[in-house]
Design a protein around this motif. Structure first.
Motif, PDB file in Angstrom:
ATOM      1  N   PHE A 424      -0.405   9.449 -23.173  1.00 22.19           N
ATOM      2  CA  PHE A 424      -1.646   9.709 -22.459  1.00 22.19           C
ATOM      3  C   PHE A 424      -1.604   8.992 -21.114  1.00 22.19           C
ATOM      4  O   PHE A 424      -1.457   7.776 -21.042  1.00 22.19           O
ATOM      5  CB  PHE A 424      -2.869   9.230 -23.246  1.00 22.19           C
ATOM      6  CG  PHE A 424      -4.133   9.433 -22.460  1.00 22.19           C
ATOM      7  CD1 PHE A 424      -4.714  10.684 -22.404  1.00 22.19           C
ATOM      8  CD2 PHE A 424      -4.663   8.399 -21.701  1.00 22.19           C
ATOM      9  CE1 PHE A 424      -5.846  10.897 -21.634  1.00 22.19           C
ATOM     10  CE2 PHE A 424      -5.800   8.612 -20.916  1.00 22.19           C
ATOM     11  CZ  PHE A 424      -6.386   9.865 -20.891  1.00 22.19           C
ATOM     12  N   THR A 425      -1.724   9.748 -20.054  1.00 22.60           N
ATOM     13  CA  THR A 425      -1.743   9.143 -18.728  1.00 22.60           C
ATOM     14  C   THR A 425      -2.656   9.937 -17.812  1.00 22.60           C
ATOM     15  O   THR A 425      -2.810  11.149 -17.981  1.00 22.60           O
ATOM     16  CB  THR A 425      -0.327   9.062 -18.117  1.00 22.60           C
ATOM     17  OG1 THR A 425      -0.424   8.487 -16.816  1.00 22.60           O
ATOM     18  CG2 THR A 425       0.337  10.435 -17.995  1.00 22.60           C
ATOM     19  N   THR A 426      -3.287   9.255 -16.887  1.00 22.97           N
ATOM     20  CA  THR A 426      -4.090   9.961 -15.891  1.00 22.97           C
ATOM     21  C   THR A 426      -3.354   9.934 -14.559  1.00 22.97           C
ATOM     22  O   THR A 426      -3.892  10.327 -13.547  1.00 22.97           O
ATOM     23  CB  THR A 426      -5.466   9.291 -15.712  1.00 22.97           C
ATOM     24  OG1 THR A 426      -5.245   7.927 -15.378  1.00 22.97           O
ATOM     25  CG2 THR A 426      -6.298   9.393 -16.962  1.00 22.97           C
ATOM     26  N   LYS A 427      -2.122   9.406 -14.608  1.00 20.59           N
ATOM     27  CA  LYS A 427      -1.381   9.306 -13.351  1.00 20.59           C
ATOM     28  C   LYS A 427      -0.635  10.600 -13.064  1.00 20.59           C
ATOM     29  O   LYS A 427      -0.259  11.309 -14.010  1.00 20.59           O
ATOM     30  CB  LYS A 427      -0.428   8.119 -13.417  1.00 20.59           C
ATOM     31  CG  LYS A 427      -1.242   6.837 -13.482  1.00 20.59           C
ATOM     32  CD  LYS A 427      -0.467   5.597 -13.789  1.00 20.59           C
ATOM     33  CE  LYS A 427      -1.499   4.485 -14.036  1.00 20.59           C
ATOM     34  NZ  LYS A 427      -0.924   3.295 -14.611  1.00 20.59           N
ATOM     35  N   GLY A 432       3.621   8.002 -14.231  1.00 25.12           N
ATOM     36  CA  GLY A 432       3.364   7.240 -15.440  1.00 25.12           C
ATOM     37  C   GLY A 432       3.891   8.018 -16.625  1.00 25.12           C
ATOM     38  O   GLY A 432       3.815   9.253 -16.648  1.00 25.12           O
ATOM     39  N   THR A 433       4.442   7.302 -17.620  1.00 32.04           N
ATOM     40  CA  THR A 433       4.903   8.011 -18.810  1.00 32.04           C
ATOM     41  C   THR A 433       3.784   8.029 -19.853  1.00 32.04           C
ATOM     42  O   THR A 433       3.883   8.735 -20.842  1.00 32.04           O
ATOM     43  CB  THR A 433       6.118   7.311 -19.440  1.00 32.04           C
ATOM     44  OG1 THR A 433       5.707   5.997 -19.833  1.00 32.04           O
ATOM     45  CG2 THR A 433       7.275   7.216 -18.480  1.00 32.04           C
ATOM     46  N   GLY A 434       2.762   7.212 -19.634  1.00 31.52           N
ATOM     47  CA  GLY A 434       1.697   7.136 -20.624  1.00 31.52           C
ATOM     48  C   GLY A 434       2.114   6.372 -21.864  1.00 31.52           C
ATOM     49  O   GLY A 434       1.476   6.453 -22.898  1.00 31.52           O
TER      50      GLY A 434
HETATM   51  N1  LIG Z   1      -6.673  -1.534 -16.047  1.00 35.81           N
HETATM   52  C1  LIG Z   1      -6.899  -0.223 -16.063  1.00 35.81           C
HETATM   53  N2  LIG Z   1      -7.860   0.328 -15.274  1.00 35.81           N
HETATM   54  C2  LIG Z   1      -8.098   1.668 -15.290  1.00 35.81           C
HETATM   55  N3  LIG Z   1      -7.424   2.546 -16.066  1.00 35.81           N
HETATM   56  C3  LIG Z   1      -6.467   2.072 -16.869  1.00 35.81           C
HETATM   57  C4  LIG Z   1      -6.146   0.669 -16.920  1.00 35.81           C
HETATM   58  N4  LIG Z   1      -5.160   0.502 -17.815  1.00 35.81           N
HETATM   59  C5  LIG Z   1      -4.862   1.718 -18.307  1.00 35.81           C
HETATM   60  N5  LIG Z   1      -5.642   2.664 -17.754  1.00 35.81           N
HETATM   61  C6  LIG Z   1      -5.644   4.094 -18.061  1.00 35.81           C
HETATM   62  O1  LIG Z   1      -4.902   4.290 -19.246  1.00 35.81           O
HETATM   63  C7  LIG Z   1      -3.877   5.254 -19.046  1.00 35.81           C
HETATM   64  C8  LIG Z   1      -2.710   4.953 -19.954  1.00 35.81           C
HETATM   65  O2  LIG Z   1      -2.069   3.732 -19.596  1.00 35.81           O
HETATM   66  P1  LIG Z   1      -0.549   3.503 -19.989  1.00 35.81           P
HETATM   67  O3  LIG Z   1      -0.152   2.169 -19.488  1.00 35.81           O
HETATM   68  O4  LIG Z   1      -0.381   3.778 -21.433  1.00 35.81           O
HETATM   69  O5  LIG Z   1       0.199   4.650 -19.214  1.00 35.81           O
HETATM   70  P2  LIG Z   1       0.400   4.789 -17.626  1.00 35.81           P
HETATM   71  O6  LIG Z   1       0.055   3.503 -16.954  1.00 35.81           O
HETATM   72  O7  LIG Z   1      -0.368   5.994 -17.201  1.00 35.81           O
HETATM   73  O8  LIG Z   1       1.937   5.086 -17.523  1.00 35.81           O
HETATM   74  P3  LIG Z   1       3.111   3.990 -17.631  1.00 35.81           P
HETATM   75  O9  LIG Z   1       2.528   2.724 -18.160  1.00 35.81           O
HETATM   76  O10 LIG Z   1       4.098   4.589 -18.547  1.00 35.81           O
HETATM   77  O11 LIG Z   1       3.607   3.863 -16.253  1.00 35.81           O
HETATM   78  C9  LIG Z   1      -3.565   5.168 -17.566  1.00 35.81           C
HETATM   79  O12 LIG Z   1      -3.003   6.359 -17.074  1.00 35.81           O
HETATM   80  C10 LIG Z   1      -4.957   4.906 -16.985  1.00 35.81           C
HETATM   81  O13 LIG Z   1      -5.697   6.090 -16.878  1.00 35.81           O
END
Ligand SMILES: Nc1ncnc2c1ncn2[C@@H]1O[C@H](COP(=O)(O)OP(=O)(O)OP(=O)(O)O)[C@@H](O)[C@H]1O
Ligand SMILES: [Mg+2]
Length: 478
Positions: A424-427, A432-434
């Motif tokens: 799950f990712t919003t990036k 982001g791999t989520g």
């Molecule tokens: N500190 C934060 N503030 C706002 N949103 C967050 C925060 N931490 C996580 N998120 C949300 O949670 C999602 C999932 O986080 P996760 O670390 O699992 O994946 P990612 O950061 O998208 O990718 P990756 O860590 O693999 O680079 C993010 O895409 C984001 O939307």
């Protein structure tokens, strides 16, 4: 006004999904499901509970996914028999049963609609073998995907070590350069001393010069940092003084004296102590002293920087250490910060609120560093260029709590429930791999029997990690 067609076995048979079903089964589906007409607009939205399965009979549907703030179209079709919605219902609890995309229709469209629970039930009863095979396929796929993506993440983290190598290279090269220059200066100093000693200096003058030498060395350590403009002004002033006293290499000497924080008044004192014919030699001798001092300072600074970086890298990677041990969480957090330093923009302030009572905690330190890395990485990315990152620790009775807090935009409620899901990712794609929080979850919850939760509102997001003081059971969890 369109009239809703009636559901008949013949109608369903004309959709490829159902073509081989017996009349009896088609009747059953018609009894449980219905044909619906959907006006242009949303059929369902991504993230909502997946309650219905849809098969397109006529019309046009558009599937889209939310990527960051944008709705990205992933498919558009008028194909009779195209299906959407709760089609993974047969996987039951293996996946979160929420719509993984949004569907809207662009013209008045007709669907066969079936409740997710009915789909699950008929799949189980009518096609038990297919159901098992599909679950296996799905799980195999997810595991493979996890492994591949974990490698991707490792590669991304690999850039940490590449960055570190680069950062080590600068001070190392500086130290080598300074050492070579130092050797040269020391031999020049010996020469100058011999010249001075053979000259017109009496013992008292020599003593005074040695006193000046000590003082100059002292000044190097305390020299104020000057702006480029201030330095240039002072260099002019000093080289005028040196020219006025017929000292050769005035410009070179002036620039070194400025770095050491010396001024014309101080040089006047030297001029008073040394006979005029020895002044040039005395100044040159002081110049080598100061230059030597500056070079040694540079070597000390560079080597200190190198050993700080190496210590942090060792602490971070836990090289040479046992995988499970009593660790100082503050040291782990600090080393992670050093490793991530280059990713933290200058506008982000890092605040540490460490509880000094924290005892060593039995943990898997290298894994925990992955947790801090993922949480800090997310926090920094959420904040962008400015904000405050706060690392807090606290000792409770049976737990230690570590909080990673940021002042970013926060996590919307509908996203909050899903952040720990793998992938799950919003990036945007490629950013982001989520997997960051999935990995953190598995390390904290499965491996350490701790807990991980998120508390978020706009402007304040905290990820809270709790680790039991009695530690994980060795060999447990994955
Ligand atoms: N500190 C934060 N503030 C706002 N949103 C967050 C925060 N931490 C996580 N998120 C949300 O949670 C999602 C999932 O986080 P996760 O670390 O699992 O994946 P990612 O950061 O998208 O990718 P990756 O860590 O693999 O680079 C993010 O895409 C984001 O939307
Ligand atoms: Mg992340």
């Amino acid at each position: 006004m369109t009239t809703t067609p009636e559901c008949t076995p013949d109608l369903l048979r004309s959709l490829f999904l159902f073509e081989s079903l017996s009349d009896e089964r088609l009747e059953y589906l018609c009894e449980r499901g219905s044909v619906i007409v959907q006006e242009p607009g949303w059929l369902y939205r991504q993230g909502a509970d997946a309650t219905c399965f849809y098969v397109l009979i006529e019309g046009t549907l558009v599937m889209s996914r939310k990527v960051a703030e944008d709705e990205v179209e992933v498919n558009r079709t008028s194909y009779r028999g195209a299906y959407a919605g709760a089609w993974t219902a047969y996987l039951g609890d293996l996946v979160p049963q929420v719509y993984d995309q949004s569907v809207r229709v662009t013209e008045t469209s007709t669907f066969f609609e079936l409740d997710a629970t009915v789909l699950q039930e008929v799949m189980r009863e009518w096609f038990p073998m297919a159901q098992h095979l599909l679950s296996g396929l799905f799980q195999g796929f997810t595991n493979r995907q996890r492994t591949v993506s974990q490698r991707e993440r490792l590669l991304a983290l690999g850039s940490l070590s590449a960055g570190l190598t680069h950062e080590l290279n600068n001070p190392a090269a500086a130290a080598v350069r300074a050492t070579a220059a130092l050797q040269q200066r020391v031999s020049k100093m010996r020469e100058k001393l011999a010249v001075l000693a053979a000259g017109h200096l009496d013992e008292a003058a020599l003593q005074t010069l040695i006193k000046f030498q000590d003082e100059a060395a002292q000044r190097v350590a305390e020299a104020p940092k000057l702006s480029a403009l201030e330095s240039a002004d002072r260099e002019d002033e000093l080289s005028d003084w040196l020219d006025g006293h017929s000292v050769s290499h005035a410009y070179e000497i002036a620039s070194t004296f400025v770095q050491a924080g010396l001024d014309p008044d101080w040089l006047d004192l030297v001029a008073n102590a040394a006979p005029p014919e020895s002044l040039g030699g005395a100044i040159h001798w002081l110049y080598y002293t100061i230059d030597t001092e500056l070079l040694m300072k540079e070597i000390t600074d560079s080597t200190t920087r190198i050993s700080t970086l190496v210590d942090a890298a060792k602490q971070y990677s836990q090289i040479d250490r046992s995988p499970h041990q009593n660790a100082d969480l503050h040291e782990l957090l600090d080393s992670t910060l050093v490793m991530l330093a280059r990713k933290i923009p200058p506008g982000v302030t890092v605040v540490k609120e460490y509880d000094a009572r924290l005892p060593p905690v039995p943990v898997y330190p290298a894994e925990l560093n992955q947790v801090w890395t993922n949480l800090i990485d997310n926090a920094v990315q959420a904040m962008g260029d400015t904000g405050t990152l706060t690392l807090r620790t606290r000792l409770d009775e049976e737990f230690v709590t570590v909080q990673v807090h940021d002042t970013g935009p926060g996590i919307p409620a509908d996203v909050r429930d899903r952040v720990f899901e793998p992938f799950f990712t919003t990036k945007p794609i490629g950013h982001g791999t989520g997997l960051g929080l999935d990995i953190a979850w598995r390390i904290v919850v499965n491996k350490h029997r701790g807990y991980l939760k998120v508390v978020s509102e706009p402007g304040s997001t905290a990820f809270v990690v709790r680790l039991p003081l009695e530690g994980p059971r060795i060999g447990e969890g994955t």
